[in-house]
Design a protein around this motif. Structure first.
Motif, PDB file in Angstrom:
ATOM      1  N   HIS A   1       1.391   5.428  -2.187  1.00  0.00           N
ATOM      2  CA  HIS A   1       0.987   6.449  -2.916  1.00  0.00           C
ATOM      3  C   HIS A   1       2.230   6.900  -3.294  1.00  0.00           C
ATOM      4  CE1 HIS A   1      -3.241   6.346  -1.433  1.00  0.00           C
ATOM      5  NE2 HIS A   1      -2.657   5.747  -0.425  1.00  0.00           N
TER       6      HIS A   1
ATOM      7  N   HIS B   1      -6.215   0.244   6.165  1.00  0.00           N
ATOM      8  CA  HIS B   1      -6.411   1.143   7.263  1.00  0.00           C
ATOM      9  C   HIS B   1      -6.990   0.507   8.623  1.00  0.00           C
ATOM     10  CE1 HIS B   1      -4.578   4.748   5.676  1.00  0.00           C
ATOM     11  NE2 HIS B   1      -5.102   4.732   4.534  1.00  0.00           N
TER      12      HIS B   1
ATOM     13  N   HIS C   1      -9.844   1.511   0.874  1.00  0.00           N
ATOM     14  CA  HIS C   1      -9.423   2.212   2.148  1.00  0.00           C
ATOM     15  C   HIS C   1     -10.540   2.215   2.792  1.00  0.00           C
ATOM     16  CE1 HIS C   1      -6.094   3.921  -0.336  1.00  0.00           C
ATOM     17  NE2 HIS C   1      -5.580   4.587   0.683  1.00  0.00           N
TER      18      HIS C   1
ATOM     19  N   ASP D   1       2.165   2.950   3.460  1.00  0.00           N
ATOM     20  CA  ASP D   1       1.244   3.934   3.193  1.00  0.00           C
ATOM     21  C   ASP D   1       1.867   5.113   2.718  1.00  0.00           C
ATOM     22  OD1 ASP D   1      -1.280   5.316   2.564  1.00  0.00           O
ATOM     23  OD2 ASP D   1      -1.505   5.840   4.676  1.00  0.00           O
TER      24      ASP D   1
ATOM     25  N   LYS E   1      -0.517   3.203  -5.947  1.00  0.00           N
ATOM     26  CA  LYS E   1      -1.937   3.833  -6.392  1.00  0.00           C
ATOM     27  C   LYS E   1      -1.751   5.334  -7.151  1.00  0.00           C
ATOM     28  CE  LYS E   1      -3.293   2.020  -1.894  1.00  0.00           C
ATOM     29  NZ  LYS E   1      -3.885   0.587  -2.321  1.00  0.00           N
TER      30      LYS E   1
ATOM     31  N   HIS F   1       0.788  -1.151   0.176  1.00  0.00           N
ATOM     32  CA  HIS F   1      -0.139   0.057   0.008  1.00  0.00           C
ATOM     33  C   HIS F   1       0.804   1.196   0.038  1.00  0.00           C
ATOM     34  CE1 HIS F   1      -3.820   2.086   1.686  1.00  0.00           C
ATOM     35  NE2 HIS F   1      -3.000   3.137   1.307  1.00  0.00           N
TER      36      HIS F   1
HETATM   37 ZN   LIG Z   1      -3.643   4.997   1.240  1.00  0.00          ZN
END
Ligand SMILES: [Zn+2]
Length: 413
Positions: free
Chosen positions: A67, A258, A235, A310, A134, A65
């Motif tokens: 970004h 999460h 999410h 994350d 992502k 996970h």
């Molecule tokens: Zn995220």
């Protein structure tokens, strides 16, 4: 050598604490991009080349996970939070996700690719050989496609495997603030087909949270994604519980991520499903929030728990899965063995790759990472230190990064 050998599927319950560790003088034989043999060195088949490794060898870590394609860091958000401002006040001052959206929309694709290359190489050199990344800072068809194309370009130069996920439903963009249903339609009818026809993503994710996308909207988007052949991720229940975990289980999503505010029903639904519960302790730590995901309860209930960074510019600018493992032990009450399996076998399962990576076992992809430690538990102990000495992906040694590789250079868009 920590092998993580066992079933080629997510581990749960007591099996999540059972870690195979070969001590003494173990060896692993690589052939092409695969692991051919694992055992005691005295029994090893002949090899054409031998590499001695000091320390502890792990399967390459899987960061399931992130970004990882973005422009500038969000330093003003960080400072405002330290001054006690909340999410809404920061957004009103021009910060938050939409700041990254303006940045990505304005920045050329080659700059985004160059930034992603540097940053994802840094993740690799902290042990992550497979990295999910992502989109979600475009929130318009052209900008979402630009972000995913930048990721694809970065992937040609980073020896890690980058797994792209489309997150067009990360937030409702301001131009659709009063037309939410229209934005959901845009995601389903224009963005998803474009992403699929260019083969730019393997999965679709939605930010399901009160005030962002509700359960019905998330169901609509993920159902459309699944119809186009994409995996689903969610999410879910980050700040307020809203039934996101239950929806992920219902849809057979690869993961629900999460979960700091997951309900008892959500925990039960995940435990009864194949959906991996991905917990992100660095995020809550960086945001200064007291409430972490109930990882211990998830494990006791029988859910398959994974850990991830994350990595993102707003709420978790960390590149280190070992740091996240340390937080998993210290903040979430995970055992060291659980933290290791949470970033290998279970994180691979969260990406649908449990039969291919996450273990040092015959037939698995030859992704390996060596850490300069004496006891394998130190991987989740030296908080913030980078202990990685060597990385192999697909059977090849990764070239050491140049000293120039860094996170911070990000000329204004
Ligand atoms: Zn995220």
């Amino acid at each position: 050598m920590v092998t993580c050998r066992g079933p080629a599927s997510a581990r749960r319950g007591p099996a999540l604490a059972q870690l195979e560790v070969l001590s003494g003088d173990p060896a692993v034989l690589l052939e092409g991009d695969r692991i051919a043999w694992v055992g005691a060195r005295k029994d090893a088949p002949r090899a054409s080349t031998t590499v001695e490794v000091q320390g502890v060898l792990f399967p390459g870590f899987v960061d399931c996970h992130t970004h990882g394609v973005f422009g500038a860091p969000r330093l003003d958000d960080h400072e405002r939070r330290a001054l006690g401002e909340d999410y809404q006040a920061i957004a009103a001052a021009g910060g938050g996700i939409l700041q990254s959206v303006r940045d990505v929309r304005a920045r050329p694709e080659d700059q985004l690719a160059a930034l992603a290359r540097e940053r994802l190489t840094t993740l690799l050199w902290h042990g992550s050989t497979t990295i999910e990344v992502k989109s979600g800072y475009g929130l318009a068809t052209d900008a979402e496609l630009k972000q995913l194309r930048a990721l694809q370009r970065a992937g040609r130069d980073v020896p890690a495997t980058l797994i792209p996920t489309f997150l067009g439903a990360h937030e409702v963009p301001p131009e659709y603030a009063n037309r939410r249903a229209e934005y959901v339609r845009l995601v389903c009818e224009e963005m998803l087909p474009a992403v699929v026809s260019e083969r730019l993503a393997r999965a679709c994710d939605v930010f399901c949270e009160p005030g962002v996308f509700d359960v019905a909207e998330a169901r609509t988007i993920l159902t459309a994604a699944r119809r186009l052949g994409l995996d689903c991720k969610l999410h879910a229940d980050e700040l307020q519980g809203s039934g996101g975990a239950e929806l992920a289980a219902e849809l057979g999503a690869r993961s629900a991520d999460h979960l700091a505010a997951v309900s008892g029903a959500g925990i039960a639904a995940l435990a009864a499903s194949d959906t991996v519960a991905v917990v992100l302790p660095a995020t809550m730590t960086f945001l200064g929030r007291p409430r972490q995901a109930p990882a211990r309860r998830l494990v006791e209930a029988g859910a398959a728990v994974a850990l991830a960074t994350d990595f993102n510019p707003g709420s978790s600018p960390t590149i280190s899965l070992p740091l996240v493992m340390a937080l998993g032990v210290s903040q979430l009450g995970l055992r060291h063995a659980e933290a290791v399996l949470a970033v290998t076998v279970n994180a691979a399962a969260a990406l649908g790759l449990a039969a291919d990576r996450g273990q040092i076992a015959a037939g698995f992809r030859a992704d390996l990472v060596a850490l300069a430690v004496s006891d394998w538990r130190e991987a989740a102990y030296w908080m913030g230190a980078n202990l990685v000495t060597d990385v192999w992906t697909g059977g090849s040694a990764c070239p050491s990064p140049s000293a120039r590789v860094c996170l911070g250079f990000h000329v204004e868009a």
